[in-house]
Design a protein around this motif. Structure first.
Motif, PDB file in Angstrom:
ATOM      1  N   ARG A  90       0.847  -1.267   0.083  1.00  0.00           N
ATOM      2  CA  ARG A  90      -0.206  -0.225  -0.008  1.00  0.00           C
ATOM      3  C   ARG A  90       0.833   1.068   0.097  1.00  0.00           C
ATOM      4  O   ARG A  90       1.990   1.238   0.493  1.00  0.00           O
ATOM      5  CB  ARG A  90      -0.960   0.155   1.188  1.00  0.00           C
ATOM      6  CG  ARG A  90      -1.908  -1.103   1.379  1.00  0.00           C
ATOM      7  CD  ARG A  90      -3.343  -0.651   1.793  1.00  0.00           C
ATOM      8  NE  ARG A  90      -3.929  -0.036   0.212  1.00  0.00           N
ATOM      9  CZ  ARG A  90      -5.050   0.182   0.205  1.00  0.00           C
ATOM     10  NH1 ARG A  90      -5.901   0.327   1.402  1.00  0.00           N
ATOM     11  NH2 ARG A  90      -5.622   0.502  -0.907  1.00  0.00           N
ATOM     12  N   GLN A  91       0.333   2.277  -0.497  1.00  0.00           N
ATOM     13  CA  GLN A  91       1.273   3.623  -0.633  1.00  0.00           C
ATOM     14  C   GLN A  91       1.413   4.177   0.475  1.00  0.00           C
ATOM     15  O   GLN A  91       0.644   3.940   1.388  1.00  0.00           O
ATOM     16  CB  GLN A  91       0.480   4.386  -1.457  1.00  0.00           C
ATOM     17  CG  GLN A  91       0.571   3.909  -3.134  1.00  0.00           C
ATOM     18  CD  GLN A  91      -0.263   4.659  -4.077  1.00  0.00           C
ATOM     19  OE1 GLN A  91      -1.720   4.647  -3.916  1.00  0.00           O
ATOM     20  NE2 GLN A  91      -0.045   5.685  -5.150  1.00  0.00           N
ATOM     21  N   ALA A  92       2.548   5.083   0.709  1.00  0.00           N
ATOM     22  CA  ALA A  92       2.754   5.643   1.848  1.00  0.00           C
ATOM     23  C   ALA A  92       1.848   6.424   2.586  1.00  0.00           C
ATOM     24  O   ALA A  92       1.663   6.347   3.761  1.00  0.00           O
ATOM     25  CB  ALA A  92       4.073   6.496   1.789  1.00  0.00           C
ATOM     26  N   PHE A  93       1.270   7.126   1.638  1.00  0.00           N
ATOM     27  CA  PHE A  93       0.332   8.331   2.156  1.00  0.00           C
ATOM     28  C   PHE A  93      -0.944   7.439   2.796  1.00  0.00           C
ATOM     29  O   PHE A  93      -1.778   8.121   3.734  1.00  0.00           O
ATOM     30  CB  PHE A  93      -0.344   9.213   0.963  1.00  0.00           C
ATOM     31  CG  PHE A  93      -1.321   8.724   0.301  1.00  0.00           C
ATOM     32  CD1 PHE A  93      -2.647   8.866   0.282  1.00  0.00           C
ATOM     33  CD2 PHE A  93      -0.998   8.043  -1.011  1.00  0.00           C
ATOM     34  CE1 PHE A  93      -3.689   8.412  -0.325  1.00  0.00           C
ATOM     35  CE2 PHE A  93      -2.082   7.247  -1.934  1.00  0.00           C
ATOM     36  CZ  PHE A  93      -3.299   7.507  -1.521  1.00  0.00           C
ATOM     37  N   LEU A  94      -1.098   6.411   2.446  1.00  0.00           N
ATOM     38  CA  LEU A  94      -2.255   5.585   3.052  1.00  0.00           C
ATOM     39  C   LEU A  94      -2.273   5.019   4.498  1.00  0.00           C
ATOM     40  O   LEU A  94      -2.947   4.934   5.213  1.00  0.00           O
ATOM     41  CB  LEU A  94      -2.688   4.300   2.090  1.00  0.00           C
ATOM     42  CG  LEU A  94      -3.193   4.848   0.786  1.00  0.00           C
ATOM     43  CD1 LEU A  94      -3.587   3.634  -0.013  1.00  0.00           C
ATOM     44  CD2 LEU A  94      -4.371   5.523   0.765  1.00  0.00           C
ATOM     45  N   GLU A 107       1.112   5.634   6.461  1.00  0.00           N
ATOM     46  CA  GLU A 107       1.770   6.568   7.292  1.00  0.00           C
ATOM     47  C   GLU A 107       0.875   7.184   8.440  1.00  0.00           C
ATOM     48  O   GLU A 107       1.252   7.259   9.548  1.00  0.00           O
ATOM     49  CB  GLU A 107       2.444   7.753   6.509  1.00  0.00           C
ATOM     50  CG  GLU A 107       3.943   6.913   6.001  1.00  0.00           C
ATOM     51  CD  GLU A 107       4.623   7.910   4.978  1.00  0.00           C
ATOM     52  OE1 GLU A 107       4.136   8.845   4.911  1.00  0.00           O
ATOM     53  OE2 GLU A 107       5.718   7.510   4.566  1.00  0.00           O
ATOM     54  N   PRO A 108      -0.145   7.766   8.235  1.00  0.00           N
ATOM     55  CA  PRO A 108      -1.113   8.437   9.313  1.00  0.00           C
ATOM     56  C   PRO A 108      -1.286   7.301  10.526  1.00  0.00           C
ATOM     57  O   PRO A 108      -1.521   7.626  11.561  1.00  0.00           O
ATOM     58  CB  PRO A 108      -2.367   8.861   8.717  1.00  0.00           C
ATOM     59  CG  PRO A 108      -1.857   9.141   7.125  1.00  0.00           C
ATOM     60  CD  PRO A 108      -0.771   8.049   7.084  1.00  0.00           C
ATOM     61  N   LYS A 158     -11.338   9.302  -5.758  1.00  0.00           N
ATOM     62  CA  LYS A 158     -10.313   9.836  -6.280  1.00  0.00           C
ATOM     63  C   LYS A 158     -10.617  10.685  -7.384  1.00  0.00           C
ATOM     64  O   LYS A 158      -9.755  11.769  -7.449  1.00  0.00           O
ATOM     65  CB  LYS A 158      -9.462   8.470  -6.477  1.00  0.00           C
ATOM     66  CG  LYS A 158      -8.776   7.865  -5.423  1.00  0.00           C
ATOM     67  CD  LYS A 158      -7.987   6.940  -5.778  1.00  0.00           C
ATOM     68  CE  LYS A 158      -7.216   6.248  -4.526  1.00  0.00           C
ATOM     69  NZ  LYS A 158      -6.116   6.893  -3.977  1.00  0.00           N
ATOM     70  N   ASP A 206     -11.675  14.166  -6.534  1.00  0.00           N
ATOM     71  CA  ASP A 206     -10.662  15.143  -5.798  1.00  0.00           C
ATOM     72  C   ASP A 206      -9.665  15.619  -6.765  1.00  0.00           C
ATOM     73  O   ASP A 206      -9.079  16.404  -6.420  1.00  0.00           O
ATOM     74  CB  ASP A 206      -9.892  14.258  -4.641  1.00  0.00           C
ATOM     75  CG  ASP A 206     -10.581  14.239  -3.353  1.00  0.00           C
ATOM     76  OD1 ASP A 206     -11.599  14.766  -3.188  1.00  0.00           O
ATOM     77  OD2 ASP A 206     -10.190  13.384  -2.422  1.00  0.00           O
ATOM     78  N   TYR A 255      -7.871   4.705   8.316  1.00  0.00           N
ATOM     79  CA  TYR A 255      -7.552   4.303   7.014  1.00  0.00           C
ATOM     80  C   TYR A 255      -8.726   4.200   6.035  1.00  0.00           C
ATOM     81  O   TYR A 255      -8.165   4.220   4.966  1.00  0.00           O
ATOM     82  CB  TYR A 255      -7.231   2.648   7.561  1.00  0.00           C
ATOM     83  CG  TYR A 255      -6.381   1.850   6.620  1.00  0.00           C
ATOM     84  CD1 TYR A 255      -5.786   2.466   5.746  1.00  0.00           C
ATOM     85  CD2 TYR A 255      -6.321   0.363   6.855  1.00  0.00           C
ATOM     86  CE1 TYR A 255      -4.931   1.554   4.652  1.00  0.00           C
ATOM     87  CE2 TYR A 255      -5.590  -0.258   5.898  1.00  0.00           C
ATOM     88  CZ  TYR A 255      -4.905   0.294   4.833  1.00  0.00           C
ATOM     89  OH  TYR A 255      -4.030  -0.406   4.247  1.00  0.00           O
ATOM     90  N   VAL A 291      -8.920   7.620   4.335  1.00  0.00           N
ATOM     91  CA  VAL A 291      -7.843   8.299   3.449  1.00  0.00           C
ATOM     92  C   VAL A 291      -7.909   7.870   2.134  1.00  0.00           C
ATOM     93  O   VAL A 291      -7.460   8.520   1.165  1.00  0.00           O
ATOM     94  CB  VAL A 291      -6.468   8.116   4.277  1.00  0.00           C
ATOM     95  CG1 VAL A 291      -6.160   6.404   3.844  1.00  0.00           C
ATOM     96  CG2 VAL A 291      -5.157   8.925   3.536  1.00  0.00           C
ATOM     97  N   ASN A 292      -8.593   6.685   1.910  1.00  0.00           N
ATOM     98  CA  ASN A 292      -8.857   6.094   0.430  1.00  0.00           C
ATOM     99  C   ASN A 292     -10.053   5.815  -0.068  1.00  0.00           C
ATOM    100  O   ASN A 292     -10.491   5.065  -1.067  1.00  0.00           O
ATOM    101  CB  ASN A 292      -7.689   4.813   0.357  1.00  0.00           C
ATOM    102  CG  ASN A 292      -7.096   4.556  -0.973  1.00  0.00           C
ATOM    103  OD1 ASN A 292      -6.934   5.311  -1.852  1.00  0.00           O
ATOM    104  ND2 ASN A 292      -7.542   3.065  -1.453  1.00  0.00           N
TER     105      ASN A 292
END
Length: 334
Positions: free
Chosen positions: A29-33, A35-36, A220, A223, A281, A284-285
């Motif tokens: 999974r991508q970092a921005f998803l 890391e929070p 997505k 946005d 989680y 964010v997506n």
């Protein structure tokens, strides 16, 4: 390894001996998803999360590392990827009341080798201009000859479509599912290509009227200023609401066999199914929490409620090879 971003995320001010304060995550999974989530986990526990991000190849990497692998937890994007990890023999069973009580049985492995974290539906996108509301309501409708030359999809062998095709086999049997796939292929407006968002773009541009795509891509696109008009050109159809419900897929996690920080790994996995983490989680997506009762993001709510297919994802994983073979047999991508 090509395509990997290596990073140790020092997320917290607590300084403890390395053996007591770390957990190593390999993430598809991508970092921005994620890391929070890791930031919040470290804030609450003092455990530092070290992460390797990659789009593919992490299961192979773990196998090559063998007993020396530093990996504790693998986070994946699809039931196909997580079942690959189990099949490769790199996972370990987790016996956790927290995980079992938080995640419905059909969204986790019965032997504790993997657990879902978020859900997304495999929806139908339909042109607002050229498809009347209620004109298509089921996956089965995609094979109706009335849609000849009007359907777009990405590759039939992409994991997202393979999961859907596997669910069709589970519900209808191989023979009927193959006939359905042949009908869908005959209705294609073009050779399967691109990604899910690309199919919606094709609807906007008049190349087709109907497409298959994951639900979160709607958020997505809305946005993205360059893609918002694509989303505005379609309605999201939640299929099979009068019977079994919309086919679902997941992001998930598994404990790696021989994890060097097993205690912290399980602690992280349990945190990820807490109400707080599930909400972060999923939001964010634009996905759906797996834990019942956790509130959906406001914009996701605006798309409407739906009935979800509760077919065990383990059954979809079991039928993947049959679905791939079926795609080849009908020449879907040709």
């Amino acid at each position: 390894m090509t395509g990997c971003v290596f990073g140790a995320l020092t997320l917290g001010a607590v300084t403890l001996p390395a053996s007591a304060q770390e957990v190593n995550v390999y993430s598809l999974r991508q970092a921005f998803l994620v890391e929070p989530l890791f930031a919040k986990f470290t804030e609450q526990t003092g455990v530092k999360v070290n992460v390797i991000f990659a789009e593919k190849g992490l299961v192979e990497r773990i196998k090559q590392e063998g007993v020396n692998s530093p990996a504790d937890v693998l986070m994946t994007v699809d039931i196909s990827r997580i079942s690959d990890a189990v099949a490769a023999g790199v996972t370990e069973s987790v016996n956790s009341d927290v995980l079992q009580n938080s995640i419905p049985a059909h969204l986790r492995d019965e032997n504790g080798h993997w657990f879902a974290l978020t859900q997304r539906g495999r929806a139908i996108y339909a042109s607002k201009e050229r498809v009347a509301e209620g004109e298509i309501t089921r996956y089965e409708d995609l094979a109706d000859p009335k849609w000849e030359g009007r359907v777009c999809t990405r590759s039939g062998t992409h994991d997202y479509n393979i999961a859907l095709f596997a669910s069709m086999i589970a519900h209808h049997g191989t023979e009927d599912a193959k006939a359905w796939l042949e009908g869908l292929k005959s209705n294609l407006a073009r050779k399967p290509q691109g990604n899910d968002r690309g199919q919606v773009k094709a609807i906007k541009e008049g190349e087709c009227d109907i497409a298959i795509g994951n639900t979160y891509y709607f958020g997505k696109m809305m946005d993205n200023p360059d893609q918002r008009s694509w989303a505005e050109a379609v309605n999201i159809v939640f299929p099979n609401q009068a019977d079994r419900g919309m086919s679902m897929n997941i992001s998930g996690m598994t404990l790696i066999k021989g994890a060097p920080h097993k205690e912290n790994a399980i602690k992280l996995m349990e945190f990820l199914v807490s109400d707080e983490a599930q909400k972060i989680y999923a939001e964010v997506n634009y996905e759906y929490p797996v834990k019942p009762g956790v509130e959906w993001a406001e914009n996701v709510k605006s798309w409407g409620t739906f009935k979800a297919d509760d077919l065990p994802l383990a059954e979809i994983a079991r039928l993947r090879a049959d679905a791939v073979r079926m795609v080849d047999q009908v020449g879907y991508n040709e």
